[in-house]
Design an enzyme around this catalytic site. Structure first.
Site, PDB file in Angstrom:
ATOM      1  N   ARG A   1       5.857  18.854  22.986  1.00 50.87           N
ATOM      2  CA  ARG A   1       5.366  19.173  24.512  1.00 50.87           C
ATOM      3  C   ARG A   1       5.559  17.870  25.371  1.00 50.87           C
ATOM      4  O   ARG A   1       4.742  16.747  25.277  1.00 50.87           O
ATOM      5  CB  ARG A   1       3.963  19.713  24.107  1.00 50.87           C
ATOM      6  CG  ARG A   1       3.507  20.567  25.484  1.00 50.87           C
ATOM      7  CD  ARG A   1       2.125  21.051  25.134  1.00 50.87           C
ATOM      8  NE  ARG A   1       1.828  21.972  26.127  1.00 50.87           N
ATOM      9  CZ  ARG A   1       0.573  22.726  26.331  1.00 50.87           C
ATOM     10  NH1 ARG A   1      -0.311  22.158  25.636  1.00 50.87           N
ATOM     11  NH2 ARG A   1       0.567  23.494  27.212  1.00 50.87           N
TER      12      ARG A   1
ATOM     13  N   GLN B   1      -7.452   1.365  10.578  1.00 53.34           N
ATOM     14  CA  GLN B   1      -8.507   2.151   9.719  1.00 53.34           C
ATOM     15  C   GLN B   1      -9.619   1.200   9.402  1.00 53.34           C
ATOM     16  O   GLN B   1      -9.450  -0.119   9.801  1.00 53.34           O
ATOM     17  CB  GLN B   1      -7.839   2.108   8.294  1.00 53.34           C
ATOM     18  CG  GLN B   1      -8.344   2.575   6.904  1.00 53.34           C
ATOM     19  CD  GLN B   1      -9.033   1.163   6.310  1.00 53.34           C
ATOM     20  OE1 GLN B   1      -8.308   0.156   6.313  1.00 53.34           O
ATOM     21  NE2 GLN B   1      -9.947   1.421   5.510  1.00 53.34           N
TER      22      GLN B   1
ATOM     23  N   HIS C   1      -0.942  -5.221   8.744  1.00 53.26           N
ATOM     24  CA  HIS C   1      -1.655  -6.324   8.263  1.00 53.26           C
ATOM     25  C   HIS C   1      -1.383  -7.364   9.472  1.00 53.26           C
ATOM     26  O   HIS C   1      -1.762  -8.424   9.242  1.00 53.26           O
ATOM     27  CB  HIS C   1      -1.227  -6.953   7.006  1.00 53.26           C
ATOM     28  CG  HIS C   1      -1.274  -6.035   5.870  1.00 53.26           C
ATOM     29  ND1 HIS C   1      -0.886  -6.355   4.578  1.00 53.26           N
ATOM     30  CD2 HIS C   1      -1.916  -4.754   5.624  1.00 53.26           C
ATOM     31  CE1 HIS C   1      -1.271  -5.322   3.905  1.00 53.26           C
ATOM     32  NE2 HIS C   1      -1.682  -4.411   4.512  1.00 53.26           N
TER      33      HIS C   1
ATOM     34  N   PHE D   1       0.863  -1.346   0.073  1.00 50.90           N
ATOM     35  CA  PHE D   1      -0.235  -0.127  -0.081  1.00 50.90           C
ATOM     36  C   PHE D   1       0.778   1.276  -0.026  1.00 50.90           C
ATOM     37  O   PHE D   1       1.817   1.114   0.498  1.00 50.90           O
ATOM     38  CB  PHE D   1      -0.857   0.015   1.451  1.00 50.90           C
ATOM     39  CG  PHE D   1      -1.892   1.256   1.272  1.00 50.90           C
ATOM     40  CD1 PHE D   1      -2.798   1.351   0.177  1.00 50.90           C
ATOM     41  CD2 PHE D   1      -1.717   2.377   2.183  1.00 50.90           C
ATOM     42  CE1 PHE D   1      -3.761   2.460   0.359  1.00 50.90           C
ATOM     43  CE2 PHE D   1      -2.635   3.308   2.142  1.00 50.90           C
ATOM     44  CZ  PHE D   1      -3.760   3.423   1.328  1.00 50.90           C
TER      45      PHE D   1
ATOM     46  N   LYS E   1      -9.071  -2.781   8.577  1.00 49.70           N
ATOM     47  CA  LYS E   1      -7.902  -3.764   9.225  1.00 49.70           C
ATOM     48  C   LYS E   1      -8.444  -4.577  10.419  1.00 49.70           C
ATOM     49  O   LYS E   1      -9.575  -4.677  10.853  1.00 49.70           O
ATOM     50  CB  LYS E   1      -6.998  -2.718   9.741  1.00 49.70           C
ATOM     51  CG  LYS E   1      -6.234  -1.854   8.852  1.00 49.70           C
ATOM     52  CD  LYS E   1      -5.207  -2.452   7.980  1.00 49.70           C
ATOM     53  CE  LYS E   1      -4.831  -1.863   6.759  1.00 49.70           C
ATOM     54  NZ  LYS E   1      -4.535  -0.642   6.448  1.00 49.70           N
TER      55      LYS E   1
ATOM     56  N   ASP F   1       6.256  -2.578   8.569  1.00 52.19           N
ATOM     57  CA  ASP F   1       5.081  -1.855   8.598  1.00 52.19           C
ATOM     58  C   ASP F   1       4.052  -3.124   8.817  1.00 52.19           C
ATOM     59  O   ASP F   1       3.826  -4.182   8.083  1.00 52.19           O
ATOM     60  CB  ASP F   1       4.760  -1.496   7.069  1.00 52.19           C
ATOM     61  CG  ASP F   1       3.494  -0.981   6.727  1.00 52.19           C
ATOM     62  OD1 ASP F   1       2.378  -1.252   7.428  1.00 52.19           O
ATOM     63  OD2 ASP F   1       3.105  -0.418   5.709  1.00 52.19           O
TER      64      ASP F   1
ATOM     65  N   TYR G   1       3.573  25.744  27.874  1.00 54.87           N
ATOM     66  CA  TYR G   1       3.839  25.784  26.548  1.00 54.87           C
ATOM     67  C   TYR G   1       5.483  25.820  25.944  1.00 54.87           C
ATOM     68  O   TYR G   1       6.059  26.594  25.245  1.00 54.87           O
ATOM     69  CB  TYR G   1       3.280  27.005  25.904  1.00 54.87           C
ATOM     70  CG  TYR G   1       1.825  27.058  26.015  1.00 54.87           C
ATOM     71  CD1 TYR G   1       1.118  26.275  25.328  1.00 54.87           C
ATOM     72  CD2 TYR G   1       1.315  27.581  26.975  1.00 54.87           C
ATOM     73  CE1 TYR G   1      -0.204  26.310  25.345  1.00 54.87           C
ATOM     74  CE2 TYR G   1      -0.116  27.777  27.037  1.00 54.87           C
ATOM     75  CZ  TYR G   1      -0.853  26.992  26.329  1.00 54.87           C
ATOM     76  OH  TYR G   1      -2.105  26.893  26.723  1.00 54.87           O
TER      77      TYR G   1
ATOM     78  N   ARG H   1      -2.303  12.889  18.033  1.00 53.07           N
ATOM     79  CA  ARG H   1      -2.698  12.134  18.977  1.00 53.07           C
ATOM     80  C   ARG H   1      -4.003  11.582  18.946  1.00 53.07           C
ATOM     81  O   ARG H   1      -4.950  12.071  18.031  1.00 53.07           O
ATOM     82  CB  ARG H   1      -2.858  13.096  20.406  1.00 53.07           C
ATOM     83  CG  ARG H   1      -1.683  13.910  20.831  1.00 53.07           C
ATOM     84  CD  ARG H   1      -2.210  14.696  22.051  1.00 53.07           C
ATOM     85  NE  ARG H   1      -3.152  15.801  21.838  1.00 53.07           N
ATOM     86  CZ  ARG H   1      -2.771  17.152  21.474  1.00 53.07           C
ATOM     87  NH1 ARG H   1      -1.276  17.349  21.540  1.00 53.07           N
ATOM     88  NH2 ARG H   1      -3.464  18.147  21.261  1.00 53.07           N
TER      89      ARG H   1
HETATM   90  C1  PLP Z   1      -3.575   0.432   5.625  1.00 56.07           C
HETATM   91  C2  PLP Z   1      -1.965   0.377   5.483  1.00 56.07           C
HETATM   92  C3  PLP Z   1      -1.230   1.740   5.929  1.00 56.07           C
HETATM   93  C4  PLP Z   1      -1.915   2.894   6.311  1.00 56.07           C
HETATM   94  O1  PLP Z   1      -2.733   2.876   7.317  1.00 56.07           O
HETATM   95  P1  PLP Z   1      -3.822   3.944   7.504  1.00 56.07           P
HETATM   96  O2  PLP Z   1      -4.376   3.845   8.714  1.00 56.07           O
HETATM   97  O3  PLP Z   1      -4.732   3.691   6.600  1.00 56.07           O
HETATM   98  O4  PLP Z   1      -3.193   5.499   7.472  1.00 56.07           O
HETATM   99  C5  PLP Z   1      -0.085   1.503   5.945  1.00 56.07           C
HETATM  100  N1  PLP Z   1       0.733   0.162   5.435  1.00 56.07           N
HETATM  101  C6  PLP Z   1      -0.080  -0.629   4.657  1.00 56.07           C
HETATM  102  C7  PLP Z   1       0.550  -1.922   4.197  1.00 56.07           C
HETATM  103  C8  PLP Z   1      -1.445  -0.644   5.049  1.00 56.07           C
HETATM  104  O5  PLP Z   1      -2.316  -1.759   4.472  1.00 56.07           O
END
Ligand code: PLP
Length: 386
Positions: A217, A185, A162, A88, A188, A159, A224, A234
């Site tokens: 911060r 997301q 998944h 992705f 997921k 990453d 501040y 956040r």
């Molecule tokens: C979904 C996804 C992301 C990004 O996640 P979001 O929460 O949609 O920004 C990054 N890497 C891979 C492989 C993904 O499938």
């Protein structure tokens, strides 16, 4: 006439009274951001512990999780980040947004995960991070990557968008010694619509990331005193309350998917022309974010027609990712000094997979055993028809 009953795939996302109670709990706290409430703190503790990591930081989404992780790992203008060409787009965009160059490398034709020899060949004095993507919850070769990292001094960023709960030789993603970024997301394996998290193997990186995700911060600051440059990444209290409930359901759902894939895999394998995604067998607890298969040689147009046929038959099917260098977005900033065709030549497997791969939503794997048979029959009919 044989009237086949259409499979009934469960909806996604799923929720019950636990999410509902969590949302009310967050609401009634009276403070809806993490600095005032306790849901984000609790979720981070639970998510870190679940994955065997010392620290988790919840953030707005998975793309920001990658960006933040890369930034605290020292990626910026002048750096290179090695990414698989089949992923992705966030994997490369996160590096490019920081002013770094994203260097795509080829993937393994069976697992669709980063080809470690190709990654090794792409390392230069400017390489700061190698980013394996655990495709569909099958882990990249973390042993070979750990060795490459030790040999070159280049850090790994997983990453893990998944790979919630997935294990490599018994170890969860947070126990593999490198930083890992997750997404929550809507599609997921656990979700609050949007959301993300980063797992850190040490407190130094975690502390840096905390500052950067909150406008530089410190947690207790009331005057501040912004110590370093940052942004607001956040997560809010409502999302964290939902994610706490989702985490409780994660492992049981994955076990169901594993059982269903064990049924579906051999059925897909038997279909003429179909080659399902294979796991490296050292992935001993795959999370099955997608059910993926290739139809080698089908060609992009017929692959897209195949997806349309599956969708028309009620199967939640999608075309595989486009190779990142085949998007316009990739070339806007931080692209290497190569043409798309040169990259395609250097990444022949990613090029082929992006044209012949189909994936089914993981809710497919939450249906019944009988529905796995029906699914395979539909795939067989559709493949024969295109
Ligand atoms: C979904 C996804 C992301 C990004 O996640 P979001 O929460 O949609 O920004 C990054 N890497 C891979 C492989 C993904 O499938």
């Amino acid at each position: 006439m044989n009237v086949r009953q259409a499979p009934e795939y469960p909806q996604w996302p799923q929720y019950d009274a636990t999410e509902r109670e969590g949302l009310i709990r967050a609401l009634e706290q009276g403070q809806w951001w993490r600095m005032g409430g306790s849901e984000v703190d609790s979720f981070e503790r639970e998510f870190a512990e679940f994955h065997g990591a010392p620290h988790a930081l919840a953030v707005t989404n998975g793309t920001h999780a990658l960006e933040l992780a890369l930034q605290v790992m020292g990626v910026g203008p002048g750096s290179e980040v090695i990414v698989p060409a089949f992923t992705f787009i966030s994997s490369s965009q996160a590096a490019q947004r920081l002013g770094a160059v994203a260097v795509p490398v080829d993937v393994d034709p069976r697992t669709y995960n980063i080809d470690v020899a190709a990654a090794a060949a792409a390392v230069t004095p400017r390489t700061r991070v190698i980013m394996p993507v655990h495709m569909a919850g099958f882990l990249a070769d973390m042993d070979a990557l750990a060795k490459l990292s030790a040999d070159t001094g280049v850090a790994l960023l997983q990453d893990a968008a998944h790979a919630h709960a997935a294990r490599w030789q018994g170890k969860r993603v947070g126990e593999l010694g490198s930083v890992a970024a997750f997404s929550f997301q809507n599609g997921k394996l656990m979700t609050a619509g949007e959301g993300g998290a980063v797992l850190f193997p040490d407190s130094e990186l975690y502390e840096k990331a905390f500052l950067r995700h909150s406008c530089g911060r410190p947690r207790t600051d009331r005057l501040y005193k912004h110590q370093i440059a940052g942004s607001n990444l956040r997560l809010n209290e409502f999302s964290a309350a939902v994610l706490r409930a989702q985490l409780g359901r994660l492992e049981g759902q994955i076990k169901t998917r594993q059982q269903r894939w064990a049924t579906l895999y051999p059925l897909l394998e038997k279909i003429d022309g179909v080659v399902p995604q294979r796991a490296d067998e050292r992935t001993d607890f795959p999370s099955h974010y997608m059910a993926m298969f290739r139809v080698p040689g089908i060609g992009e147009e017929n692959r897209n027609a195949l997806v349309d046929r599956l969708v028309a038959a009620g199967v939640p099917a999608f075309a595989g990712f486009r190779a990142i260098y085949r998007t316009d977005a990739f070339w806007e900033m931080g692209a290497p000094d190569e043409t798309p065709d040169q990259l395609a030549e250097r990444c022949p497997h990613a090029e082929a997979i992006s044209q012949d791969c189909v994936w089914l939503h993981h809710r497919t794997l939450l249906a019944t055993e009988q529905d796995m048979h029906r699914t395979a029959e539909i795939v067989a009919d559709a493949v024969a028809a295109v």
